[in-house]
Design an enzyme around this catalytic site. Structure first.
Site, PDB file in Angstrom:
ATOM      1  N   ASP A 159      -1.867  -7.325  -5.508  1.00 45.56           N
ATOM      2  CA  ASP A 159      -2.919  -7.324  -4.497  1.00 45.56           C
ATOM      3  C   ASP A 159      -2.485  -8.210  -3.336  1.00 45.56           C
ATOM      4  OD1 ASP A 159      -5.280  -7.614  -3.016  1.00 45.56           O
ATOM      5  OD2 ASP A 159      -6.553  -7.657  -4.799  1.00 45.56           O
TER       6      ASP A 159
ATOM      7  N   LYS B 199      -2.030  -1.790  -5.511  1.00 46.40           N
ATOM      8  CA  LYS B 199      -2.982  -2.148  -6.561  1.00 46.40           C
ATOM      9  C   LYS B 199      -3.131  -1.077  -7.632  1.00 46.40           C
ATOM     10  CE  LYS B 199      -6.776  -2.941  -4.421  1.00 46.40           C
ATOM     11  NZ  LYS B 199      -8.205  -3.308  -4.302  1.00 46.40           N
TER      12      LYS B 199
ATOM     13  N   GLY C 211       0.813  -1.204   0.000  1.00 48.07           N
ATOM     14  CA  GLY C 211       0.000   0.000   0.000  1.00 48.07           C
ATOM     15  C   GLY C 211       0.848   1.257   0.000  1.00 48.07           C
TER      16      GLY C 211
ATOM     17  N   LYS D  62      -8.770  -5.178  11.812  1.00 47.51           N
ATOM     18  CA  LYS D  62      -7.571  -4.402  12.151  1.00 47.51           C
ATOM     19  C   LYS D  62      -6.804  -5.061  13.286  1.00 47.51           C
ATOM     20  CE  LYS D  62      -5.151  -0.907  10.892  1.00 47.51           C
ATOM     21  NZ  LYS D  62      -4.647  -0.782   9.514  1.00 47.51           N
TER      22      LYS D  62
ATOM     23  N   ARG E 264       0.465   5.882  -1.652  1.00 51.16           N
ATOM     24  CA  ARG E 264       0.005   7.168  -1.112  1.00 51.16           C
ATOM     25  C   ARG E 264       0.022   7.099   0.417  1.00 51.16           C
ATOM     26  NH1 ARG E 264      -4.325   4.330  -3.087  1.00 51.16           N
ATOM     27  NH2 ARG E 264      -4.019   5.333  -5.098  1.00 51.16           N
ATOM     28  N   GLY E 265      -0.254   8.219   1.031  1.00 56.52           N
ATOM     29  CA  GLY E 265      -0.443   8.258   2.480  1.00 56.52           C
ATOM     30  C   GLY E 265       0.764   7.831   3.281  1.00 56.52           C
ATOM     31  N   ILE E 266       0.506   7.079   4.341  1.00 60.45           N
ATOM     32  CA  ILE E 266       1.564   6.679   5.254  1.00 60.45           C
ATOM     33  C   ILE E 266       2.573   5.758   4.573  1.00 60.45           C
ATOM     34  CG2 ILE E 266       2.050   5.405   7.383  1.00 60.45           C
ATOM     35  CD1 ILE E 266      -0.686   6.414   8.423  1.00 60.45           C
TER      36      ILE E 266
ATOM     37  N   TYR F  76     -14.661  -3.932  11.157  1.00 60.08           N
ATOM     38  CA  TYR F  76     -13.371  -3.269  10.948  1.00 60.08           C
ATOM     39  C   TYR F  76     -12.421  -3.539  12.111  1.00 60.08           C
ATOM     40  CZ  TYR F  76      -9.841   0.398  10.665  1.00 60.08           C
ATOM     41  OH  TYR F  76      -8.642   1.080  10.633  1.00 60.08           O
TER      42      TYR F  76
END
Length: 288
Positions: free
Chosen positions: A69, A37, A12, A167, A15-17, A163
């Site tokens: 993925d 992805k 992942g 998590k 983007r982001g973290i 969720y």
């Protein structure tokens, strides 16, 4: 110590973290496999594995963009093999990929349940398993998972049990693998933010620009991750780290530069233990 010469496999990372961690490692001269992805840009999700790889190279690292993925065993195994072939080994796995849906039981369809558990818990286990044979050959091997401290109070489950269990599945991997792999010298830790972080999930799913402006930038997580990943793997394992606590231990006292809006009230992230929030020198707003 630095991350210079280290090879990281980050899920992942478009983007982001995940991207912030990749760029932080790149500034040290690390090699980064960008696994994600997104091959083509999306209007609400900027960034692809290719744009992330370009940013890693521009920051001073070497990059390997891999479209894949975390739910696919075949794609994960192929990606790890490609990384080892390209860079000659593997030192660090960052399990960052995650799916989120803050819905109650009746509002959560099984397709969404399956997605969250397959990406979060299963993906973390699969990537860790796939990387492990190569990590066992590294000098200072680390697995770092972006998941929260384990806290079984009902308040964390009732609003979004699907969720939370997905998590926490990531955190259970940390709990078990840290003990399992300690004799082999593989560090297994989790990292979680004190405050909400300005990511696409915050802007698109959780609170929009208002919550984003009450958050910190992903760079605080990246700096904390870099500090953890430079520590000796045999003596730094089985921890559920909080970003601000990690950086305070490194001597950081001024966190104002991490704020999206300097001086704005900051919101405590989900799953943050009360003791951590109360002990922090940072004033936090608690949602709900």
């Amino acid at each position: 110590m630095t991350l210079s010469g280290k090879t990281l496999f980050i899920t992942g990372a478009t983007r982001g973290i995940g991207l912030a961690i990749a760029l932080r490692a790149a500034r040290d001269g690390a090699r980064v496999a960008v696994f994600g992805k997104t091959a083509e840009a999306h209007p609400r999700l900027p960034g692809t594995v290719f744009s992330a790889a370009e940013a890693v190279e521009a920051a001073g690292g070497r990059a390997l963009p891999i479209v894949g993925d975390v739910r696919s065993e075949e794609q994960v195994l192929a990606a790890v093999a490609h990384t080892v072939e390209a860079f000659g080994g593997l030192d660090i796995l960052v399990n960052n990929a995650s799916a989120i849906s803050l819905t109650g039981t009746l509002a959560t369809d099984l397709k969404r349940w399956d997605l969250m558990h397959q990406v979060n818990a299963r993906g973390t286990f699969l990537c860790s398993k796939a990387c492990l044979p190569h990590l066992l050959k590294a000098d200072n091997p680390h697995i770092l998972t972006l998941s929260p401290p384990l806290d079984l109070r009902p308040k964390w489950f009732a609003p979004h049990v699907a969720y939370t269990t997905a998590k926490y599945g990531m955190s259970l991997c940390t709990l078990g693998m840290a003990q399992e792999l300690a004799p082999d010298g593989v560090a297994v830790n989790s990292l979680w933010p004190l405050t909400t972080i300005d990511t696409a999930a915050v802007r698109n799913l959780l609170g929009g620009e208002q919550l984003a402006n009450a958050s910190r930038r992903p760079e605080i997580m990246a700096d904390a991750a870099a500090a953890i990943l430079q520590r000796p793997s045999r003596t730094c394992t089985g921890n559920f780290f909080i970003d601000e606590e990690v950086l305070r231990a490194e001597g950081v006292t001024d966190f104002s530069g991490y704020a999206v809006v300097p001086g704005a009230p900051l919101v405590a992230d989900f799953f943050l233990p009360d003791a951590v929030r109360e002990a922090s020198d940072t004033a936090l707003v608690v949602l709900g």
